[in-house]
Design an enzyme around this catalytic site. Structure first.
Site, PDB file in Angstrom:
ATOM      1  N   HIS A  32       0.924  -1.254  -0.029  1.00 18.07           N
ATOM      2  CA  HIS A  32      -0.059  -0.232   0.021  1.00 18.07           C
ATOM      3  C   HIS A  32       0.900   1.137   0.054  1.00 18.07           C
ATOM      4  CE1 HIS A  32      -3.386   2.476   1.216  1.00 18.07           C
ATOM      5  NE2 HIS A  32      -2.813   3.031   1.947  1.00 18.07           N
ATOM      6  N   ASP A  74     -14.794   2.647   7.114  1.00 22.78           N
ATOM      7  CA  ASP A  74     -13.779   3.600   6.540  1.00 22.78           C
ATOM      8  C   ASP A  74     -14.148   4.459   5.271  1.00 22.78           C
ATOM      9  OD1 ASP A  74     -11.059   4.831   6.393  1.00 22.78           O
ATOM     10  OD2 ASP A  74     -11.163   3.634   4.316  1.00 22.78           O
ATOM     11  N   ARG A 134     -14.247  12.967   6.841  1.00 21.98           N
ATOM     12  CA  ARG A 134     -13.085  13.533   7.346  1.00 21.98           C
ATOM     13  C   ARG A 134     -12.375  14.406   6.066  1.00 21.98           C
ATOM     14  NH1 ARG A 134      -9.317   8.660   7.484  1.00 21.98           N
ATOM     15  NH2 ARG A 134      -7.797  10.438   7.845  1.00 21.98           N
ATOM     16  N   SER A 170      -7.456   4.120   9.199  1.00 18.93           N
ATOM     17  CA  SER A 170      -8.321   3.879   7.948  1.00 18.93           C
ATOM     18  C   SER A 170      -7.643   3.027   6.998  1.00 18.93           C
ATOM     19  CB  SER A 170      -8.065   5.318   7.233  1.00 18.93           C
ATOM     20  OG  SER A 170      -8.640   5.270   5.911  1.00 18.93           O
ATOM     21  N   LYS A 182      -8.852  -1.611   6.155  1.00 17.40           N
ATOM     22  CA  LYS A 182      -8.716  -2.057   4.950  1.00 17.40           C
ATOM     23  C   LYS A 182      -7.846  -3.368   4.525  1.00 17.40           C
ATOM     24  CE  LYS A 182      -8.395   2.153   3.233  1.00 17.40           C
ATOM     25  NZ  LYS A 182      -8.374   3.528   2.812  1.00 17.40           N
TER      26      LYS A 182
END
Ligand code: URA
Length: 431
Positions: A81, A160, A167, A182, A186
């Site tokens: 990620h 999320d 947000r 967050s 995931k």
């Protein structure tokens, strides 16, 4: 439990695990209205969650929807990620490279917001490419070809999705505990057992300085490990655009070039991230062996073959390796007007904003984007440059947009009369 007490307790700096479960569940199923979630988020921004609270919120968010169980698929199960940057298309190269090394990749990716692009937008710029795989389709595809990627849906970590949207409009994105929960919720929901996080640092990233990036990287590793994921973070430079292309289809084209033998700083980053992941996944004993394996997987064409199979299986109707890719109607070259010298700066944030203004990124989640527009950066920090030499190529939908982009881009560059050292690619690693 009354949600106003959850907000009040956050203002006092403490929420119980049960209260944090209520935040996640209330966001996911809509039982807590947005105005109360907004108030809680602002309280959490001002009174940041502790490590224990962040871990509890992360797990509660991961449990707010389905969790993919990868049992039966070849191990290891890995997710890579990036926290997002300008021109960051590393996933398009690194993920098929890892899959070609026998690693199972199942990943949920995000759309771009602001100057940081998103993998979903890049892959969706390939006609036919599907980013709406269900958890069942993900698992079946990963079993068949070793790799599957989807966009964010109501199935995985829906808390999320809801909290991030709030947000975004309440100026509460930039909170390390909220970013950590967050991202990791995931990853947990996606079923990975090993996660490698590319934490971008510089003007083109969320974290603009090394101190904040290190804080985020360490929090991610700590909370990820606590949640049972083997978590590794690499802080990488995002002070200048990554590679040449910024803009969705242009970035796909550049990723294809690297998969088919391209070289340079972007290729080096792909190799470094892949090598780090190969060690974490037990596919290589050390960094040298992993680097050799990553390079060989690229140069032999095995990574490209895996990518071709992946794109085809996931619905691509255009062969990005052989067909001519669609192009924006206007192309404008921006030449150097700063004299001879060495490039001192190519400000990633200015280039990112220029691409958003061209229509290649979104200011708001609901904006649509033009996949064909963008900027090619022909020079990078430490390169020599001559007066009049091309610095950028703008790809635009109209002449007017292209002219406006040219003016912006000149403010991204500075040229020095003395030689400038190349900035390091990797700034630090954790885990
Ligand atoms: N990426 C995410 O997925 N979440 C954040 O909060 C920030 C970056």
């Amino acid at each position: 439990m009354e949600f106003r007490n959850v907000i009040r307790n956050r203002l006092d700096g403490k929420n119980s695990d049960e209260e944090l479960r209520l935040v996640a569940q209330g966001a996911a199923d809509g039982s807590v209205p947005d105005y109360q979630l907004s108030a809680w988020l602002m309280a959490a921004y001002c009174r940041p969650l502790s490590i224990d609270e962040t871990a509890a919120l992360t797990v509660a968010m991961a449990n707010s929807g389905q969790r993919i169980d990868l049992t039966g698929l070849p191990r290891p199960w890995v997710d890579k990620h990036s926290t997002g940057g300008v021109g960051d298309k590393t996933s398009l190269v690194v993920l098929p490279l890892l899959a070609a090394c026998g690693i199972t990749i199942v990943k949920m990716s995000g759309r771009g917001l602001g100057i940081t692009g998103g993998t979903v937008d890049k892959l969706e710029s390939i006609p036919g490419f599907r980013m709406d795989l269900t958890p069942e389709e993900m698992k079946a595809q990963a079993k068949e070809i070793g790799i599957a990627i989807t966009g964010q849906s109501q199935d995985l970590a829906p808390a999320d999705k809801a909290l991030y949207a709030i947000r975004d409009v309440t100026a509460t994105v930039d909170s390390i505990p909220l970013i950590v929960s967050s991202i990791l919720s995931k990853k947990i929901a996606g079923g990975a057992e090993i996660v490698v996080l590319d934490v971008k640092c510089g003007s083109g990233a969320f974290m603009t300085n090394l101190e904040r990036a290190s804080e985020l990287a360490q929090a991610l590793v700590l909370i990820g490990n606590r949640a049972g994921l083997s978590t590794h973070a690499v802080i990488t430079d995002m002070s200048q655009p990554l590679g040449r292309a910024v803009g969705n289809i242009l970035e796909v084209r550049e990723a294809v070039e690297i998969l088919t033998g391209g070289i340079g700083r972007f290729a080096e980053l792909c190799v470094a991230l892949a090598a780090h992941t190969l060690v974490a996944a037990g596919k290589a004993a050390d960094s040298d062996e992993a680097t050799r394996l990553a390079r060989e997987t690229l140069s032999s064409g095995r990574a490209a073959d895996e990518a071709k199979q992946w794109f085809r299986t996931q619905g691509a109707t255009l062969d990005v390796f052989n067909d001519r890719l669609p192009e924006a109607p206007i192309k404008l070259v921006v030449n150097n007007t700063f004299g001879n010298g060495w490039v001192e700066q190519v400000d990633a944030s200015v280039v990112g904003k220029t691409v958003v203004a061209l229509g290649g990124g979104r200011e708001n989640k609901s904006d649509t984007i033009d996949p064909l527009v963008g900027v090619e950066c022909l020079k990078h920090v430490a390169d020599t440059v001559q007066e009049g030499e091309p610095l950028f190529v703008v790809h635009a939908s109209t002449e007017k947009a292209a002219q406006a982009a040219c003016a912006n881009l000149l403010s991204a560059i500075s040229v020095s009369s003395r030689s400038v050292p190349e900035p390091p690619l990797i700034l630090n690693t954790y885990g």
